[in-house]
Motif scaffolding. Structure first.
Motif, mmCIF file in Angstrom:
data_model
loop_
_atom_site.group_PDB
_atom_site.id
_atom_site.type_symbol
_atom_site.label_atom_id
_atom_site.label_comp_id
_atom_site.label_asym_id
_atom_site.label_seq_id
_atom_site.Cartn_x
_atom_site.Cartn_y
_atom_site.Cartn_z
ATOM 1 N N LEU A 182 0.821 -1.218 0.000
ATOM 2 C CA LEU A 182 0.000 0.000 0.000
ATOM 3 C C LEU A 182 0.849 1.260 0.000
ATOM 4 O O LEU A 182 1.848 1.344 0.713
ATOM 5 C CB LEU A 182 -0.890 0.017 1.249
ATOM 6 C CG LEU A 182 -1.898 -1.124 1.384
ATOM 7 C CD1 LEU A 182 -2.750 -0.929 2.629
ATOM 8 C CD2 LEU A 182 -2.782 -1.203 0.147
ATOM 9 N N ASP A 183 0.418 2.225 -0.791
ATOM 10 C CA ASP A 183 0.992 3.566 -0.744
ATOM 11 C C ASP A 183 0.011 4.405 0.087
ATOM 12 O O ASP A 183 -1.134 4.635 -0.323
ATOM 13 C CB ASP A 183 1.112 4.101 -2.189
ATOM 14 C CG ASP A 183 1.894 5.394 -2.234
ATOM 15 O OD1 ASP A 183 2.251 5.910 -1.156
ATOM 16 O OD2 ASP A 183 2.143 5.889 -3.352
ATOM 17 N N VAL A 184 0.471 4.812 1.269
ATOM 18 C CA VAL A 184 -0.435 5.391 2.259
ATOM 19 C C VAL A 184 -0.557 6.904 2.086
ATOM 20 O O VAL A 184 0.445 7.611 2.040
ATOM 21 C CB VAL A 184 0.097 5.063 3.679
ATOM 22 C CG1 VAL A 184 -0.758 5.744 4.744
ATOM 23 C CG2 VAL A 184 0.122 3.556 3.889
ATOM 24 N N ALA A 185 -1.794 7.396 2.029
ATOM 25 C CA ALA A 185 -2.009 8.854 1.966
ATOM 26 C C ALA A 185 -2.263 9.402 3.363
ATOM 27 O O ALA A 185 -1.761 10.464 3.732
ATOM 28 C CB ALA A 185 -3.193 9.169 1.060
ATOM 29 N N ASP A 186 -3.039 8.652 4.170
ATOM 30 C CA ASP A 186 -3.417 9.160 5.488
ATOM 31 C C ASP A 186 -3.577 7.974 6.441
ATOM 32 O O ASP A 186 -4.498 7.170 6.274
ATOM 33 C CB ASP A 186 -4.740 9.948 5.342
ATOM 34 C CG ASP A 186 -5.172 10.549 6.669
ATOM 35 O OD1 ASP A 186 -4.327 10.678 7.574
ATOM 36 O OD2 ASP A 186 -6.372 10.873 6.790
ATOM 37 N N VAL A 207 -6.513 3.064 7.070
ATOM 38 C CA VAL A 207 -5.451 3.749 6.343
ATOM 39 C C VAL A 207 -6.025 4.146 4.996
ATOM 40 O O VAL A 207 -6.486 3.279 4.247
ATOM 41 C CB VAL A 207 -4.270 2.771 6.120
ATOM 42 C CG1 VAL A 207 -3.196 3.400 5.268
ATOM 43 C CG2 VAL A 207 -3.692 2.320 7.441
ATOM 44 N N LYS A 208 -6.034 5.442 4.706
ATOM 45 C CA LYS A 208 -6.522 5.861 3.390
ATOM 46 C C LYS A 208 -5.348 5.728 2.427
ATOM 47 O O LYS A 208 -4.233 6.161 2.738
ATOM 48 C CB LYS A 208 -7.006 7.305 3.456
ATOM 49 C CG LYS A 208 -7.987 7.621 2.399
ATOM 50 C CD LYS A 208 -8.835 8.821 2.754
ATOM 51 C CE LYS A 208 -9.900 8.925 1.684
ATOM 52 N NZ LYS A 208 -10.402 10.243 1.520
ATOM 53 N N ILE A 209 -5.570 5.111 1.283
ATOM 54 C CA ILE A 209 -4.409 4.882 0.438
ATOM 55 C C ILE A 209 -4.505 5.645 -0.885
ATOM 56 O O ILE A 209 -5.591 5.976 -1.352
ATOM 57 C CB ILE A 209 -4.151 3.380 0.209
ATOM 58 C CG1 ILE A 209 -5.250 2.733 -0.606
ATOM 59 C CG2 ILE A 209 -4.024 2.644 1.516
ATOM 60 C CD1 ILE A 209 -4.999 1.270 -0.864
ATOM 61 N N ARG A 210 -3.315 5.913 -1.446
ATOM 62 C CA ARG A 210 -3.283 6.643 -2.713
ATOM 63 C C ARG A 210 -2.790 5.764 -3.861
ATOM 64 O O ARG A 210 -2.852 6.159 -5.024
ATOM 65 C CB ARG A 210 -2.412 7.903 -2.584
ATOM 66 C CG ARG A 210 -0.923 7.649 -2.392
ATOM 67 C CD ARG A 210 -0.112 8.902 -2.715
ATOM 68 N NE ARG A 210 -0.125 9.838 -1.598
ATOM 69 C CZ ARG A 210 0.776 9.860 -0.621
ATOM 70 N NH1 ARG A 210 1.778 8.984 -0.620
ATOM 71 N NH2 ARG A 210 0.701 10.730 0.356
ATOM 72 N N GLY A 211 -2.300 4.567 -3.518
ATOM 73 C CA GLY A 211 -1.839 3.682 -4.582
ATOM 74 C C GLY A 211 -1.517 2.304 -4.044
ATOM 75 O O GLY A 211 -1.472 2.075 -2.827
ATOM 76 N N MET A 212 -1.338 1.372 -4.958
ATOM 77 C CA MET A 212 -0.960 0.005 -4.593
ATOM 78 C C MET A 212 0.047 -0.497 -5.610
ATOM 79 O O MET A 212 -0.111 -0.244 -6.805
ATOM 80 C CB MET A 212 -2.178 -0.919 -4.633
ATOM 81 C CG MET A 212 -3.223 -0.592 -3.612
ATOM 82 S SD MET A 212 -4.751 -1.459 -3.971
ATOM 83 C CE MET A 212 -4.415 -3.010 -3.197
ATOM 84 N N ALA A 227 9.161 -0.511 -2.232
ATOM 85 C CA ALA A 227 7.876 -0.633 -1.520
ATOM 86 C C ALA A 227 7.503 0.724 -0.922
ATOM 87 O O ALA A 227 8.304 1.337 -0.214
ATOM 88 C CB ALA A 227 7.979 -1.686 -0.425
ATOM 89 N N PRO A 228 6.279 1.208 -1.186
ATOM 90 C CA PRO A 228 5.894 2.537 -0.698
ATOM 91 C C PRO A 228 5.579 2.573 0.803
ATOM 92 O O PRO A 228 5.488 3.655 1.386
ATOM 93 C CB PRO A 228 4.636 2.866 -1.516
ATOM 94 C CG PRO A 228 4.121 1.554 -2.017
ATOM 95 C CD PRO A 228 5.271 0.607 -2.078
ATOM 96 N N SER A 229 5.392 1.415 1.430
ATOM 97 C CA SER A 229 5.170 1.358 2.886
ATOM 98 C C SER A 229 5.479 -0.078 3.319
ATOM 99 O O SER A 229 5.899 -0.903 2.503
ATOM 100 C CB SER A 229 3.708 1.685 3.234
ATOM 101 O OG SER A 229 2.873 0.576 2.916
ATOM 102 N N ASN A 230 5.254 -0.354 4.606
ATOM 103 C CA ASN A 230 5.438 -1.744 5.054
ATOM 104 C C ASN A 230 4.088 -2.455 5.197
ATOM 105 O O ASN A 230 3.991 -3.495 5.833
ATOM 106 C CB ASN A 230 6.225 -1.788 6.377
ATOM 107 C CG ASN A 230 5.464 -1.120 7.507
ATOM 108 O OD1 ASN A 230 4.442 -0.468 7.269
ATOM 109 N ND2 ASN A 230 5.955 -1.268 8.724
ATOM 110 N N LEU A 231 3.046 -1.869 4.621
ATOM 111 C CA LEU A 231 1.712 -2.466 4.740
ATOM 112 C C LEU A 231 1.373 -3.308 3.515
ATOM 113 O O LEU A 231 1.318 -2.798 2.390
ATOM 114 C CB LEU A 231 0.666 -1.370 4.904
ATOM 115 C CG LEU A 231 0.458 -0.841 6.320
ATOM 116 C CD1 LEU A 231 -0.598 0.254 6.321
ATOM 117 C CD2 LEU A 231 0.077 -1.943 7.302
ATOM 118 N N ALA A 232 1.149 -4.582 3.775
ATOM 119 C CA ALA A 232 0.853 -5.526 2.689
ATOM 120 C C ALA A 232 -0.633 -5.851 2.681
ATOM 121 O O ALA A 232 -1.287 -5.861 3.723
ATOM 122 C CB ALA A 232 1.637 -6.809 2.910
#
Ligand code: UTP
Length: 297
Positions: free
Chosen positions: A175-179, A185-190, A199-204
């Protein structure tokens, strides 16, 4: 008023190559965790979340799955005549109401996105859940129920999210996290299976989703994404570019990747230890082999 989520898709048409040769004749979802097939855990979770219609996307060689949900009058009669009421109850819980379950065929394993797309006519124009039965989640409140409760507040699309170490990012949609609002978690991309450094975050993303029917239209547009397969992640990411909300949901619970041998073994030990009638024996055995192992070192 937001439409309730009452339909769930269970994509079970994969080849299950990591469990060959077992999966040559046994569907992965029928493989047994302690004494219940993986699919039963998924069905129980869906029922707890209020799901009423169960849509299976199957393929050649998955007949055992269809049989599993049938009534078994001979067996039931046998148990009744022997007064085995507890077993009878367990067995009855596996029966599905007539008309609650539908099977649709994916003729070629073209990816998870394609499998979900195969169910489009049964889903229709309403929000739906997707459950991957090889992700088994041990939780006090079943994971999909947690998500449905959150979704009833947010609407949009929702994916179950879990933190993973960077070296594992290449096995997941990330997940690419926006908020980051904590649980939500509101996301802006995957991004599907990125290298650790990309990796844009550590959230899979793991195998629970609540999706808007628009995702099916996005799947219509997709040819093939990463790995030559039609990726569900890409169709969800397209929601973002169309201005629709996608949320990650940090569920409470422990997820086991029962699509891998190591995850399956870990789940077997963990669920075994969770069962009162097995705990003492299994625990003693584990202690025993650990001490032998230590002594050998
Ligand atoms: P996996 O990536 O685990 O693939 O699919 P797989 O074929 O089941 O197993 P391996 O990797 O060969 O061992 C994740 C989920 O998506 C479904 C699978 O059945 C599983 O529930 N799936 C995957 C489909 O239904 N169709 C596909 O084309 C691909």
């Amino acid at each position: 008023m937001r439409k309730k989520v009452t339909k769930a898709v269970f994509p079970v048409a994969g080849l299950g190559t990591r469990f060959l040769p077992a999966t040559k004749s046994v569907p992965k979802e029928i493989m047994t965790l302690v004494d219940r097939p993986l699919i039963q855990y998924a069905i129980d979770e869906a029922r707890a979340a209020g799901i009423k219609e169960f849509i299976f996307v199957t393929s050649r060689g998955k007949g055992a799955l269809e049989d599993y949900f049938d009534h078994s009058p001979v067996l039931e009669q046998e148990l009744r005549s022997k007064n085995k009421t507890e077993l009878l109850e367990i067995l009855k819980n596996t029966n599905m109401d007539s008309g609650a379950i539908a099977y649709i065929r994916q003729h070629k394993a073209l990816g998870l996105g394609h499998a979900v797309w195969c169910a489009r006519r049964l889903i229709g124009n309403e929000p739906f859940a997707v459950i991957l039965p090889d992700d088994v989640i041990a939780a006090e409140k079943p994971c999909l129920q947690q998500m449905v409760e959150a979704y009833n507040e947010t609407g949009g699309n929702m994916v179950a999210a879990m933190e993973v170490p960077p070296e594992r990012a290449s096995s997941y949609g990330m997940l690419d996290v926006a908020d980051d609002q904590g649980e939500l978690v509101k996301i802006r991309g995957m991004v599907e299976k990125p290298k650790a450094e990309d990796a844009p975050s550590n959230l899979a993303v793991i195998g629970r989703y609540i999706l808007s029917p628009n995702v099916l239209r996005n799947l219509n547009q997709l040819k093939s994404g990463s790995g030559g397969e039609i990726q569900l992640t890409d169709a969800i990411a397209a929601e973002l570019t169309q201005g629709h909300d996608v949320y990650g949901y940090r569920f409470k619970g422990q997820r086991f990747d029962c699509g891998s041998k190591s995850g399956f073994l870990q789940a077997t030990v963990s669920f075994g230890l969770g069962r009162e009638e097995l705990r003492d024996d299994l625990y003693a055995y584990l202690q025993d082999i650990m001490s032998v192992d230590k002594a050998a070192q």
